[in-house]
Design a protein around this motif. Structure first.
Motif, PDB file in Angstrom:
ATOM      1  N   ARG A  51       0.821  -1.215   0.000  1.00 17.79           N
ATOM      2  CA  ARG A  51       0.000   0.000   0.000  1.00 17.79           C
ATOM      3  C   ARG A  51       0.855   1.265   0.000  1.00 17.79           C
ATOM      4  O   ARG A  51       0.565   2.229  -0.690  1.00 17.79           O
ATOM      5  CB  ARG A  51      -0.944   0.005   1.195  1.00 17.79           C
ATOM      6  CG  ARG A  51      -1.964  -1.117   1.107  1.00 17.79           C
ATOM      7  CD  ARG A  51      -3.213  -0.804   1.888  1.00 17.79           C
ATOM      8  NE  ARG A  51      -4.110  -1.928   1.875  1.00 17.79           N
ATOM      9  CZ  ARG A  51      -4.970  -2.188   0.901  1.00 17.79           C
ATOM     10  NH1 ARG A  51      -5.035  -1.405  -0.134  1.00 17.79           N
ATOM     11  NH2 ARG A  51      -5.762  -3.232   0.962  1.00 17.79           N
ATOM     12  N   GLU A  55       1.125   4.168  -2.822  1.00 19.09           N
ATOM     13  CA  GLU A  55       0.947   5.569  -2.430  1.00 19.09           C
ATOM     14  C   GLU A  55       2.087   6.436  -2.986  1.00 19.09           C
ATOM     15  O   GLU A  55       1.857   7.555  -3.434  1.00 19.09           O
ATOM     16  CB  GLU A  55       0.917   5.659  -0.904  1.00 19.09           C
ATOM     17  CG  GLU A  55       0.753   7.051  -0.359  1.00 19.09           C
ATOM     18  CD  GLU A  55       0.828   7.052   1.160  1.00 19.09           C
ATOM     19  OE1 GLU A  55       1.495   7.963   1.689  1.00 19.09           O
ATOM     20  OE2 GLU A  55       0.251   6.158   1.795  1.00 19.09           O
ATOM     21  N   LYS A  64      -7.377   2.826  -8.099  1.00 19.89           N
ATOM     22  CA  LYS A  64      -8.617   2.176  -7.670  1.00 19.89           C
ATOM     23  C   LYS A  64      -8.329   0.694  -7.522  1.00 19.89           C
ATOM     24  O   LYS A  64      -7.952   0.029  -8.481  1.00 19.89           O
ATOM     25  CB  LYS A  64      -9.723   2.401  -8.701  1.00 19.89           C
ATOM     26  CG  LYS A  64     -11.049   1.816  -8.285  1.00 19.89           C
ATOM     27  CD  LYS A  64     -12.111   2.138  -9.314  1.00 19.89           C
ATOM     28  CE  LYS A  64     -13.493   1.725  -8.960  1.00 19.89           C
ATOM     29  NZ  LYS A  64     -13.756   0.508  -8.349  1.00 19.89           N
ATOM     30  N   GLU A  65      -8.485   0.206  -6.303  1.00 16.97           N
ATOM     31  CA  GLU A  65      -8.221  -1.210  -6.046  1.00 16.97           C
ATOM     32  C   GLU A  65      -9.324  -2.057  -6.655  1.00 16.97           C
ATOM     33  O   GLU A  65     -10.507  -1.767  -6.506  1.00 16.97           O
ATOM     34  CB  GLU A  65      -8.140  -1.455  -4.543  1.00 16.97           C
ATOM     35  CG  GLU A  65      -7.721  -2.849  -4.191  1.00 16.97           C
ATOM     36  CD  GLU A  65      -7.477  -3.027  -2.710  1.00 16.97           C
ATOM     37  OE1 GLU A  65      -7.183  -4.152  -2.309  1.00 16.97           O
ATOM     38  OE2 GLU A  65      -7.587  -2.048  -1.956  1.00 16.97           O
ATOM     39  N   MET A  66      -8.913  -3.111  -7.346  1.00 17.07           N
ATOM     40  CA  MET A  66      -9.869  -4.029  -7.968  1.00 17.07           C
ATOM     41  C   MET A  66      -9.761  -5.382  -7.272  1.00 17.07           C
ATOM     42  O   MET A  66      -8.696  -5.770  -6.819  1.00 17.07           O
ATOM     43  CB  MET A  66      -9.560  -4.183  -9.459  1.00 17.07           C
ATOM     44  CG  MET A  66      -9.701  -2.885 -10.219  1.00 17.07           C
ATOM     45  SD  MET A  66      -9.093  -2.946 -11.905  1.00 17.07           S
ATOM     46  CE  MET A  66      -9.845  -4.388 -12.549  1.00 17.07           C
ATOM     47  N   ASP A  67     -10.849  -6.093  -7.214  1.00 15.85           N
ATOM     48  CA  ASP A  67     -10.879  -7.451  -6.660  1.00 15.85           C
ATOM     49  C   ASP A  67     -10.292  -7.524  -5.253  1.00 15.85           C
ATOM     50  O   ASP A  67      -9.513  -8.411  -4.930  1.00 15.85           O
ATOM     51  CB  ASP A  67     -10.131  -8.423  -7.585  1.00 15.85           C
ATOM     52  CG  ASP A  67     -10.740  -8.475  -8.968  1.00 15.85           C
ATOM     53  OD1 ASP A  67     -11.974  -8.399  -9.057  1.00 15.85           O
ATOM     54  OD2 ASP A  67      -9.988  -8.577  -9.956  1.00 15.85           O
ATOM     55  N   GLU A  68     -10.683  -6.580  -4.403  1.00 19.32           N
ATOM     56  CA  GLU A  68     -10.147  -6.565  -3.048  1.00 19.32           C
ATOM     57  C   GLU A  68     -10.657  -7.726  -2.196  1.00 19.32           C
ATOM     58  O   GLU A  68     -10.092  -8.020  -1.147  1.00 19.32           O
ATOM     59  CB  GLU A  68     -10.440  -5.239  -2.366  1.00 19.32           C
ATOM     60  CG  GLU A  68     -11.903  -4.870  -2.316  1.00 19.32           C
ATOM     61  CD  GLU A  68     -12.118  -3.432  -1.907  1.00 19.32           C
ATOM     62  OE1 GLU A  68     -12.740  -3.249  -0.852  1.00 19.32           O
ATOM     63  OE2 GLU A  68     -11.669  -2.541  -2.621  1.00 19.32           O
ATOM     64  N   ALA A  69     -11.686  -8.433  -2.663  1.00 22.13           N
ATOM     65  CA  ALA A  69     -12.219  -9.557  -1.903  1.00 22.13           C
ATOM     66  C   ALA A  69     -11.452 -10.855  -2.154  1.00 22.13           C
ATOM     67  O   ALA A  69     -11.665 -11.847  -1.474  1.00 22.13           O
ATOM     68  CB  ALA A  69     -13.688  -9.772  -2.251  1.00 22.13           C
ATOM     69  N   GLN A  71      -8.804 -13.616  -1.862  1.00 21.34           N
ATOM     70  CA  GLN A  71      -7.952 -14.067  -0.771  1.00 21.34           C
ATOM     71  C   GLN A  71      -6.862 -14.974  -1.327  1.00 21.34           C
ATOM     72  O   GLN A  71      -7.055 -15.625  -2.352  1.00 21.34           O
ATOM     73  CB  GLN A  71      -8.777 -14.844   0.264  1.00 21.34           C
ATOM     74  CG  GLN A  71      -9.828 -14.008   0.957  1.00 21.34           C
ATOM     75  CD  GLN A  71      -9.195 -12.904   1.787  1.00 21.34           C
ATOM     76  OE1 GLN A  71      -8.220 -13.120   2.487  1.00 21.34           O
ATOM     77  NE2 GLN A  71      -9.747 -11.707   1.693  1.00 21.34           N
TER      78      GLN A  71
END
Length: 105
Positions: A51, A55, A64-69, A71
Motif C-alpha cells: 500500500r 501511495e 482504484k483497487e480491484m478485486d479486493e475480496a 484471498q
C-alpha cells in the motif's frame, strides 16, 4: 541516549522522528517519507508495504483497487497438489518402458 529517551525527556510527540536501521541517523519522519523511505546519509532503503509503495508511485486519488475480496490460496492445498504431482512423476519414471534403454557416452 536513544530516540525513545529523547522523545520521553523532551515531550516530542510519537512519530515525528525516525531513525535509520542501518546507520542510526535521526531525521524527521516527514523528510524520510518525502525521500521515499531512503536514508539520505547512507542510502538504506526501508522495506515498504504494498500500500505504501502504491501511495508513493501513483498520483493521489488515481488508484482504484480491484478485486479486493480475493484471498490468497490455501497453502496446504498447494502443498498437497505438489506432492501428488511429484509422486505421479516418480511413478512414471519407475514404470517407464524407457528405463531399460541405457545410453552410453
Amino acid at each position: 541516549m536513544t530516540i525513545d529517551n529523547i522523545s520521553e525527556k523532551k515531550g516530542v510527540p510519537e512519530g515525528i522522528w525516525t531513525k535509520c536501521k542501518k546507520c542510526d541517523y535521526i531525521l524527521l519522519q516527514k523528510d524520510f517519507e518525502e525521500n521515499l523511505m531512503v536514508c539520505p546519509k547512507c542510502g538504506y532503503c526501508t522495506r515498504l508495504s504494498a500500500r505504501k509503495r502504491i501511495e508513493f508511485t501513483v498520483d493521489k486519488g488515481s488508484f482504484k483497487e480491484m478485486d479486493e475480496a480475493i484471498q490468497p490460496v490455501n497453502c496446504s492445498f498447494v502443498i498437497v497438489l505438489s506432492l501428488i504431482f511429484k509422486s505421479f512423476f516418480v511413478l512414471i519414471l519407475l514404470y517407464s518402458p524407457f528405463e531399460k534403454i541405457k545410453i552410453y557416452s
